[in-house]
Design an enzyme around this catalytic site. Structure first.
Site, PDB file in Angstrom:
ATOM      1  N   ASP A 156       0.775  -1.647  -0.297  1.00 46.68           N
ATOM      2  CA  ASP A 156       0.266  -0.278  -0.113  1.00 46.68           C
ATOM      3  C   ASP A 156       1.105   1.306   0.645  1.00 46.68           C
ATOM      4  O   ASP A 156       0.504   2.596  -0.624  1.00 46.68           O
ATOM      5  CB  ASP A 156      -1.336   0.508   0.976  1.00 46.68           C
ATOM      6  CG  ASP A 156      -1.492  -1.260   1.179  1.00 46.68           C
ATOM      7  OD1 ASP A 156      -2.437  -1.658   0.237  1.00 46.68           O
ATOM      8  OD2 ASP A 156      -2.305  -1.112   2.183  1.00 46.68           O
ATOM      9  N   GLU A 157       2.182   0.902   0.862  1.00 44.80           N
ATOM     10  CA  GLU A 157       3.110   2.494   0.686  1.00 44.80           C
ATOM     11  C   GLU A 157       4.036   2.431  -0.463  1.00 44.80           C
ATOM     12  O   GLU A 157       5.202   2.856  -0.041  1.00 44.80           O
ATOM     13  CB  GLU A 157       3.229   2.204   1.827  1.00 44.80           C
ATOM     14  CG  GLU A 157       2.389   2.998   3.238  1.00 44.80           C
ATOM     15  CD  GLU A 157       2.693   2.895   4.709  1.00 44.80           C
ATOM     16  OE1 GLU A 157       3.924   3.362   4.155  1.00 44.80           O
ATOM     17  OE2 GLU A 157       2.311   2.283   5.373  1.00 44.80           O
ATOM     18  N   CYS A 158       4.394   1.086  -1.465  1.00 49.11           N
ATOM     19  CA  CYS A 158       4.531   1.172  -2.292  1.00 49.11           C
ATOM     20  C   CYS A 158       6.004   0.429  -2.300  1.00 49.11           C
ATOM     21  O   CYS A 158       7.174   0.724  -3.154  1.00 49.11           O
ATOM     22  CB  CYS A 158       5.377   2.869  -2.945  1.00 49.11           C
ATOM     23  SG  CYS A 158       3.395   3.002  -3.891  1.00 49.11           S
TER      24      CYS A 158
END
Length: 346
Positions: free
Chosen positions: A283-285
């Protein structure tokens, strides 16, 4: 702690220009292999091959014009396979009606998608050499070797086939005592060294290019070849697993050794937790985290981890825009085999 495992600060972190390897092609004269044949190999594999691949084929043609793929069979016990089978036209003699799946052709049990087998050796240990590339749209970063009957470890052996064969030859020379065999090996060594010198290939085990890659490696993983993922200046791209390699191996062992399904489910709990951390990371790459966990579970080798690896790896590769690697791992996990890996046999 949400996200599990801290972010890694690496010296090499920063925007990564991963296309620099393409420069290599202009450095050497092109091998005398027709563009049609080159296209056929690269279309079947959907991968670009470096010029040393074709130069080495021409070198073997000089040693044995009739059967270049077997030119080193008697002297070194090595045979050119994989994409070399296409140069040899073996795929056109295939008896099986089913199509050739290059994603699986000579793909040994522990070969990650980054590894492309080009040469095989001792069948007892399943020794093989292959190109290792970090992304399917790049040229290989080095030639690696693995003995699939022993473990998943990939050893780096130079950044071209000439270097890999030279290193293999040097090792062989130390083992051989028979004078006649020594003379044959020395003769090949002279020809190989001269060909590499003329073409401008390094015969070093570790080149500058390989050392530059080391700076980009975010984690070694169980196979030791290392993973490279883009990490930006804000350190986005990779975060460490909350477990060390040793701890993760212990967790895997507990799963495999569990006496009952109930125990196995309990032993799986830390892996389930890490998968949740991977979701946060994605979700946070920080796509590298899922790639690392999936690769470690794949390398551990047990079928108990195939389902989880099959969830983690294709997703990680797709997020990293390495779609071909996602397809390769899906194909491999669907029919992962210790034997019968020659797609052109029979």
């Amino acid at each position: 702690m949400v996200g599990g495992g801290g972010k890694r600060r690496t010296a090499g972190a920063g925007p990564q220009c991963e296309k620099t390897v393409e420069v290599k092609k202009s450095k050497f004269s092109e091998a005398d292999v027709s563009s049609d044949l080159r296209k056929e190999v690269e279309n079947l594999y959907k991968l670009s091959l470096p010029e040393d691949f074709y130069h080495f084929w021409k070198f073997c043609e000089e040693l044995d014009p009739e059967k270049p793929a077997d030119a080193l069979a008697t002297s070194l016990g090595l045979r050119l396979v994989g994409p070399y089978d296409i140069l040899a036209g073996k795929h056109k003699m295939k008896k099986k009606p089913t199509g050739l799946n290059c994603n699986l052709h000579w793909r040994f049990y522990y070969d990650p998608p980054e590894f492309q087998t080009i040469i095989i050796g001792d069948n007892k240990t399943q020794y093989h050499m292959g190109y290792f590339r970090d992304s399917p749209d790049e040229l290989p970063v080095y030639v690696g070797t693995n003995e699939a009957k022993k473990n998943c470890i990939i050893i780096q052996n130079g950044d071209n086939v000439f270097a890999a064969i030279k290193l293999f030859l040097m090792k062989k020379l130390k083992e051989v005592t028979d004078r006649k065999k020594i003379s044959i090996l020395k003769n090949i060594d002279e020809k190989l060294t001269e060909a590499a010198r003329k073409l401008g290939y390094s015969l070093e085990q570790r080149t500058v290019k390989m050392r530059q890659r080391d700076k980009k490696v975010v984690t070694k993983t169980f196979h030791g070849a290392g993973l490279v993922v883009p990490v930006d200046k804000n350190d986005v791209g990779y975060r460490e697993l909350p477990e060390t390699d040793a701890d993760l191996k212990r967790i895997c062992k507990a799963v495999v050794d569990a006496a009952s399904d109930e125990e196995r489910l309990k032993a799986f709990a830390p892996i389930q937790e890490m998968m949740t951390f991977v979701q946060f990371a994605n979700d946070e790459c920080d796509y590298g985290m899922g790639l690392e966990l999936g690769m470690d579970l794949f390398c551990y080798g047990s079928h108990y981890f195939h389902k989880v690896a099959g969830q983690l790896l294709p997703l990680a590769y797709n997020l990293l825009k390495r779609d071909l690697f996602a397809k390769i791992i899906e194909d491999h996990l669907a029919s992962r085999s210790e034997e019968n890996i020659d797609q052109l046999a029979g």
